[in-house]
Design an enzyme around this catalytic site. Structure first.
Site, PDB file in Angstrom:
ATOM      1  N   VAL A   1       0.833  -1.203   0.000  1.00 28.52           N
ATOM      2  CA  VAL A   1       0.000   0.000   0.000  1.00 28.52           C
ATOM      3  C   VAL A   1       0.871   1.258   0.000  1.00 28.52           C
ATOM      4  O   VAL A   1       0.584   2.217  -0.721  1.00 28.52           O
ATOM      5  CB  VAL A   1      -0.991  -0.010   1.182  1.00 28.52           C
ATOM      6  CG1 VAL A   1      -1.797   1.283   1.233  1.00 28.52           C
ATOM      7  CG2 VAL A   1      -1.931  -1.212   1.068  1.00 28.52           C
TER       8      VAL A   1
ATOM      9  N   GLY B   1       2.153   1.640  -3.493  1.00 32.33           N
ATOM     10  CA  GLY B   1       1.082   2.108  -4.364  1.00 32.33           C
ATOM     11  C   GLY B   1       0.722   3.557  -4.138  1.00 32.33           C
ATOM     12  O   GLY B   1       0.557   4.329  -5.088  1.00 32.33           O
ATOM     13  N   GLU B   2       0.650   3.969  -2.876  1.00 37.17           N
ATOM     14  CA  GLU B   2       0.307   5.359  -2.588  1.00 37.17           C
ATOM     15  C   GLU B   2       1.428   6.304  -3.016  1.00 37.17           C
ATOM     16  O   GLU B   2       1.166   7.405  -3.496  1.00 37.17           O
ATOM     17  CB  GLU B   2      -0.015   5.562  -1.109  1.00 37.17           C
ATOM     18  CG  GLU B   2      -0.468   6.978  -0.829  1.00 37.17           C
ATOM     19  CD  GLU B   2      -1.190   7.142   0.499  1.00 37.17           C
ATOM     20  OE1 GLU B   2      -1.612   8.278   0.774  1.00 37.17           O
ATOM     21  OE2 GLU B   2      -1.342   6.162   1.245  1.00 37.17           O
ATOM     22  N   SER B   3       2.661   5.869  -2.852  1.00 38.46           N
ATOM     23  CA  SER B   3       3.786   6.698  -3.290  1.00 38.46           C
ATOM     24  C   SER B   3       3.695   6.973  -4.789  1.00 38.46           C
ATOM     25  O   SER B   3       3.854   8.123  -5.225  1.00 38.46           O
ATOM     26  CB  SER B   3       5.114   6.007  -2.957  1.00 38.46           C
ATOM     27  OG  SER B   3       5.273   5.876  -1.567  1.00 38.46           O
TER      28      SER B   3
END
Length: 140
Positions: free
Chosen positions: A61, A64-66
């Protein structure tokens, strides 16, 4: 340096100037490709595992958020800021060694909202996790 201080730039130079943040640095995330249409980054499994040796679900996560947040901010442009409003992940395989590679592509690039899908694969190219992130774009 803020985005407003910098001349318009794109690609990996934009990422380098902005920085990824302390968490991404600690996790060993490295961007290898960066455009509005496609972002790619890698992250080592070692150092980012659960006690049983699997890559931690939260690490997928964070990766992915980065990617999704940085891509949304590039799309937003100077003087605007993209902030995450929703993120979810479906883990379908576990990485236990090597590195994972994440490929981020836009699903929606609007004036006020973006949605990105990030596919995270292991060294053998097998999908381990699918992350989806929604970002709100606002004026600074």
């Amino acid at each position: 340096m803020t985005d407003q201080d910098a001349a318009p730039i794109a690609g990996l130079e934009w990422v380098s100037r902005r920085g990824l943040g302390a968490l991404a640095d600690k996790m060993g995330i490295e961007f290898t490709e960066f455009t509005v249409d496609r972002c790619v980054a890698t992250m080592p499994v070692e150092g980012n595992t659960q006690p049983v040796g699997l890559l931690h679900g939260g690490a997928y996560v964070v990766l992915g958020e980065s990617l999704g947040s940085m891509a949304a901010n590039l799309h937003a442009g100077p003087g605007r800021l993209a902030v995450g409003t929703d993120i979810n992940a479906t883990h379908t395989r576990s990485a236990t060694r090597g590195q994972v590679t994440a490929v981020c592509t836009p699903i929606h690039l609007g004036r006020s909202m973006t949605v990105h899908e990030i596919v995270v694969s292991d060294d053998a190219g097998r999908r381990c996790s699918t992350v989806r992130i929604t970002n709100l774009i606002r004026e600074r």
